[in-house]
Scaffold this motif. Structure first.
Motif, PDB file in Angstrom:
ATOM      1  N   ALA A  92       0.829  -1.207   0.000  1.00 58.07           N
ATOM      2  CA  ALA A  92       0.000   0.000   0.000  1.00 58.07           C
ATOM      3  C   ALA A  92       0.864   1.257   0.000  1.00 58.07           C
ATOM      4  CB  ALA A  92      -0.931   0.003   1.218  1.00 58.07           C
ATOM      5  N   MET A  93       1.969   1.227   0.741  1.00 58.76           N
ATOM      6  CA  MET A  93       2.891   2.368   0.756  1.00 58.76           C
ATOM      7  C   MET A  93       3.581   2.514  -0.600  1.00 58.76           C
ATOM      8  SD  MET A  93       4.535   1.865   4.581  1.00 58.76           S
ATOM      9  CE  MET A  93       5.543   3.359   4.530  1.00 58.76           C
ATOM     10  N   ARG A  94       3.941   1.380  -1.186  1.00 56.09           N
ATOM     11  CA  ARG A  94       4.602   1.381  -2.494  1.00 56.09           C
ATOM     12  C   ARG A  94       3.692   1.921  -3.581  1.00 56.09           C
ATOM     13  NH1 ARG A  94       4.144  -2.107  -6.619  1.00 56.09           N
ATOM     14  NH2 ARG A  94       2.880  -3.568  -5.399  1.00 56.09           N
ATOM     15  N   SER A  95       2.430   1.513  -3.569  1.00 55.65           N
ATOM     16  CA  SER A  95       1.510   1.884  -4.638  1.00 55.65           C
ATOM     17  C   SER A  95       0.770   3.193  -4.376  1.00 55.65           C
ATOM     18  CB  SER A  95       0.497   0.760  -4.863  1.00 55.65           C
ATOM     19  OG  SER A  95      -0.247   0.497  -3.694  1.00 55.65           O
ATOM     20  N   CYS A  96       0.877   3.727  -3.168  1.00 53.71           N
ATOM     21  CA  CYS A  96       0.255   5.020  -2.870  1.00 53.71           C
ATOM     22  C   CYS A  96       0.884   6.095  -3.752  1.00 53.71           C
ATOM     23  CB  CYS A  96       0.453   5.368  -1.401  1.00 53.71           C
ATOM     24  SG  CYS A  96      -0.279   6.952  -0.909  1.00 53.71           S
ATOM     25  N   SER A  97       0.042   6.923  -4.368  1.00 55.31           N
ATOM     26  CA  SER A  97       0.553   7.926  -5.307  1.00 55.31           C
ATOM     27  C   SER A  97       1.208   9.117  -4.623  1.00 55.31           C
ATOM     28  CB  SER A  97      -0.590   8.428  -6.200  1.00 55.31           C
ATOM     29  OG  SER A  97      -1.591   9.061  -5.419  1.00 55.31           O
ATOM     30  N   LYS A  98       1.081   9.209  -3.301  1.00 56.42           N
ATOM     31  CA  LYS A  98       1.640  10.337  -2.556  1.00 56.42           C
ATOM     32  C   LYS A  98       3.044  10.017  -2.048  1.00 56.42           C
ATOM     33  CE  LYS A  98      -2.669  11.584  -2.954  1.00 56.42           C
ATOM     34  NZ  LYS A  98      -3.161  12.537  -3.944  1.00 56.42           N
ATOM     35  N   ILE A  99       3.875  11.021  -1.977  1.00 55.67           N
ATOM     36  CA  ILE A  99       5.208  10.859  -1.407  1.00 55.67           C
ATOM     37  C   ILE A  99       5.060  10.659   0.103  1.00 55.67           C
ATOM     38  CG2 ILE A  99       7.437  11.965  -0.980  1.00 55.67           C
ATOM     39  CD1 ILE A  99       7.043  11.203  -3.885  1.00 55.67           C
ATOM     40  N   ILE A 100       5.698   9.621   0.632  1.00 60.63           N
ATOM     41  CA  ILE A 100       5.609   9.298   2.060  1.00 60.63           C
ATOM     42  C   ILE A 100       6.936   9.612   2.739  1.00 60.63           C
ATOM     43  CG2 ILE A 100       5.210   7.489   3.764  1.00 60.63           C
ATOM     44  CD1 ILE A 100       3.552   6.027   1.596  1.00 60.63           C
ATOM     45  N   ILE A 101       6.873  10.476   3.744  1.00 63.60           N
ATOM     46  CA  ILE A 101       8.057  10.874   4.503  1.00 63.60           C
ATOM     47  C   ILE A 101       7.996  10.227   5.878  1.00 63.60           C
ATOM     48  CG2 ILE A 101       9.438  12.806   5.334  1.00 63.60           C
ATOM     49  CD1 ILE A 101       8.990  12.790   2.293  1.00 63.60           C
ATOM     50  N   GLY A 102       9.010   9.475   6.243  1.00 62.54           N
ATOM     51  CA  GLY A 102       9.044   8.833   7.551  1.00 62.54           C
ATOM     52  C   GLY A 102       9.672   9.738   8.598  1.00 62.54           C
ATOM     53  N   ARG A 103       9.041   9.790   9.763  1.00 62.91           N
ATOM     54  CA  ARG A 103       9.612  10.490  10.932  1.00 62.91           C
ATOM     55  C   ARG A 103       9.988   9.413  11.940  1.00 62.91           C
ATOM     56  NH1 ARG A 103       8.200  11.831  16.084  1.00 62.91           N
ATOM     57  NH2 ARG A 103       8.828  13.884  16.912  1.00 62.91           N
ATOM     58  N   ILE A 104      11.249   8.991  11.912  1.00 61.59           N
ATOM     59  CA  ILE A 104      11.712   7.853  12.712  1.00 61.59           C
ATOM     60  C   ILE A 104      12.407   8.410  13.955  1.00 61.59           C
ATOM     61  CG2 ILE A 104      12.861   5.631  12.602  1.00 61.59           C
ATOM     62  CD1 ILE A 104      10.810   6.138  10.328  1.00 61.59           C
ATOM     63  N   HIS A 105      11.659   8.516  15.048  1.00 59.93           N
ATOM     64  CA  HIS A 105      12.177   9.250  16.208  1.00 59.93           C
ATOM     65  C   HIS A 105      12.978   8.394  17.182  1.00 59.93           C
ATOM     66  CE1 HIS A 105       8.425   7.582  17.999  1.00 59.93           C
ATOM     67  NE2 HIS A 105       9.201   7.481  19.060  1.00 59.93           N
ATOM     68  N   GLY A 106      12.896   7.070  17.040  1.00 59.04           N
ATOM     69  CA  GLY A 106      13.584   6.205  17.994  1.00 59.04           C
ATOM     70  C   GLY A 106      13.916   4.853  17.397  1.00 59.04           C
ATOM     71  N   LYS A 107      14.294   3.920  18.257  1.00 65.50           N
ATOM     72  CA  LYS A 107      14.724   2.600  17.804  1.00 65.50           C
ATOM     73  C   LYS A 107      13.628   1.886  17.016  1.00 65.50           C
ATOM     74  CE  LYS A 107      18.262   1.578  21.276  1.00 65.50           C
ATOM     75  NZ  LYS A 107      18.677   0.660  22.374  1.00 65.50           N
ATOM     76  N   THR A 108      14.063   1.077  16.063  1.00 64.53           N
ATOM     77  CA  THR A 108      13.134   0.388  15.173  1.00 64.53           C
ATOM     78  C   THR A 108      13.610  -1.045  14.957  1.00 64.53           C
ATOM     79  OG1 THR A 108      12.646   2.463  14.055  1.00 64.53           O
ATOM     80  CG2 THR A 108      12.034   0.472  12.919  1.00 64.53           C
ATOM     81  N   VAL A 109      12.680  -1.982  15.089  1.00 67.81           N
ATOM     82  CA  VAL A 109      13.029  -3.406  15.023  1.00 67.81           C
ATOM     83  C   VAL A 109      12.161  -4.113  13.984  1.00 67.81           C
ATOM     84  CG1 VAL A 109      13.244  -5.548  16.361  1.00 67.81           C
ATOM     85  CG2 VAL A 109      13.578  -3.348  17.490  1.00 67.81           C
ATOM     86  N   GLY A 110      12.744  -5.099  13.307  1.00 69.68           N
ATOM     87  CA  GLY A 110      11.992  -6.017  12.466  1.00 69.68           C
ATOM     88  C   GLY A 110      11.081  -5.342  11.473  1.00 69.68           C
ATOM     89  N   GLY A 111       9.780  -5.613  11.589  1.00 71.02           N
ATOM     90  CA  GLY A 111       8.808  -5.039  10.666  1.00 71.02           C
ATOM     91  C   GLY A 111       8.838  -3.533  10.630  1.00 71.02           C
ATOM     92  N   GLY A 112       9.234  -2.912  11.742  1.00 73.69           N
ATOM     93  CA  GLY A 112       9.366  -1.454  11.755  1.00 73.69           C
ATOM     94  C   GLY A 112      10.433  -0.972  10.796  1.00 73.69           C
ATOM     95  N   VAL A 113      11.513  -1.754  10.650  1.00 76.45           N
ATOM     96  CA  VAL A 113      12.559  -1.414   9.679  1.00 76.45           C
ATOM     97  C   VAL A 113      12.001  -1.498   8.266  1.00 76.45           C
ATOM     98  CG1 VAL A 113      14.859  -1.996   8.812  1.00 76.45           C
ATOM     99  CG2 VAL A 113      14.363  -2.208  11.253  1.00 76.45           C
ATOM    100  N   GLY A 114      11.132  -2.478   8.039  1.00 76.50           N
ATOM    101  CA  GLY A 114      10.490  -2.597   6.734  1.00 76.50           C
ATOM    102  C   GLY A 114       9.608  -1.402   6.428  1.00 76.50           C
ATOM    103  N   ILE A 115       8.863  -0.939   7.428  1.00 81.29           N
ATOM    104  CA  ILE A 115       7.995   0.223   7.245  1.00 81.29           C
ATOM    105  C   ILE A 115       8.828   1.470   6.977  1.00 81.29           C
ATOM    106  CG2 ILE A 115       6.356   1.734   8.437  1.00 81.29           C
ATOM    107  CD1 ILE A 115       5.348  -0.843   9.863  1.00 81.29           C
TER     108      ILE A 115
END
Length: 255
Positions: free
Chosen positions: A96-119
């Motif tokens: 859904a993120m890949r096919s969404c026509s809008k530019i997606i900007i991530g705000r990654i404020h802290g540690k990220t594990v597993g599926g969170g890294v994928g997101i």
């Protein structure tokens, strides 16, 4: 949109053509399946919103950005159908993120594990702080980062992805993630990050919306096969999560 229940929270606000989507869960912003489905549906909805040019994806709090899959739901899986269905949630979200026509900007404020890294990897551009370390811990619990691997490898390359996956017990620093291409910008703290994020998104949202849509297509060119690939990977994970090794490892992690 504003959703809040025992499965977590999801809130969307829209201002000046920028949609801010914020998810949260008491267990370090981890994802039960319902939360994955809600976020997937939200990206699909925003895809058709003519008043939105840019999406900012963030999570609540000041601790972890995302702890990945819900351990409680993984432990509850009793057969391959259930396991495949759970991991398909990550497949559908990334697609859904890949096919969404809008530019997606991530705000990654802290540690990220597993599926969170994928997101984070499925974002088109990501801001982070020096505290935003990453880890792919899946092998340590008897599975692997199979569903998210295409998104991670696309950002940092197969070699770096393999390094992270095989060293499943090690954190990689935000500086490492920046050097490899996962993070576009790394700032000293959340305050500085939010200042730079606001500047960047305001400028981006002022550009021609049609040009941004075409740019999004270019960014994700060559990934249409992910519609089936990620679901195939979900079936692999759905089988592995049933193993005694994984059940024991998940119980140990919870303790």
């Amino acid at each position: 949109m504003n959703v809040q229940d025992i499965n977590g929270t999801l809130t969307t606000t829209i201002n000046n053509n920028i949609a801010t989507v914020e998810f949260g869960h008491p267990a370090s912003n981890s994802f039960p399946r319902r939360q994955l489905d809600l976020l997937t549906a939200e990206f699909q909805k925003l895809n058709n919103d003519q008043d939105v040019s840019v999406i900012v994806l963030r999570s609540v709090g000041s601790g972890a950005f995302c702890a990945g899959a819900s351990f409680d739901e993984l432990l509850a899986v009793s057969n391959q159908v259930e396991g495949t269905a759970f991991f398909s949630g990550f497949a559908h979200l990334i697609n859904a993120m890949r096919s969404c026509s809008k530019i997606i900007i991530g705000r990654i404020h802290g540690k990220t594990v597993g599926g969170g890294v994928g997101i984070a990897s499925a974002c088109d551009y990501a801001f982070a702080t020096v505290d935003s370390a990453i880890k792919l811990s899946e092998l340590a619990i008897g599975i692997g980062p199979f569903v998210i691997e295409p998104a991670v490898s696309r950002k940092i390359g197969k070699t770096a992805m393999s390094e992270m996956s095989l060293a499943a017990h090690e954190w990689k620093s935000a500086a490492w993630a920046n050097e490899k291409g996962l993070y576009a910008r790394v700032l000293k703290d959340q305050e500085e990050m939010d200042i730079e994020l606001e500047k960047f998104t305001s400028k981006l949202a002022s550009y021609n919306p049609e040009a941004l849509i075409e740019m999004k297509r270019v960014i994700w060119e060559g990934t249409s096969h992910w519609d089936t690939l990620l679901l195939e990977r979900a079936a692999v994970s759905g089988q592995l999560v049933l193993s005694d090794f994984t059940k024991n490892a998940l119980n140990q992690f919870k303790k």
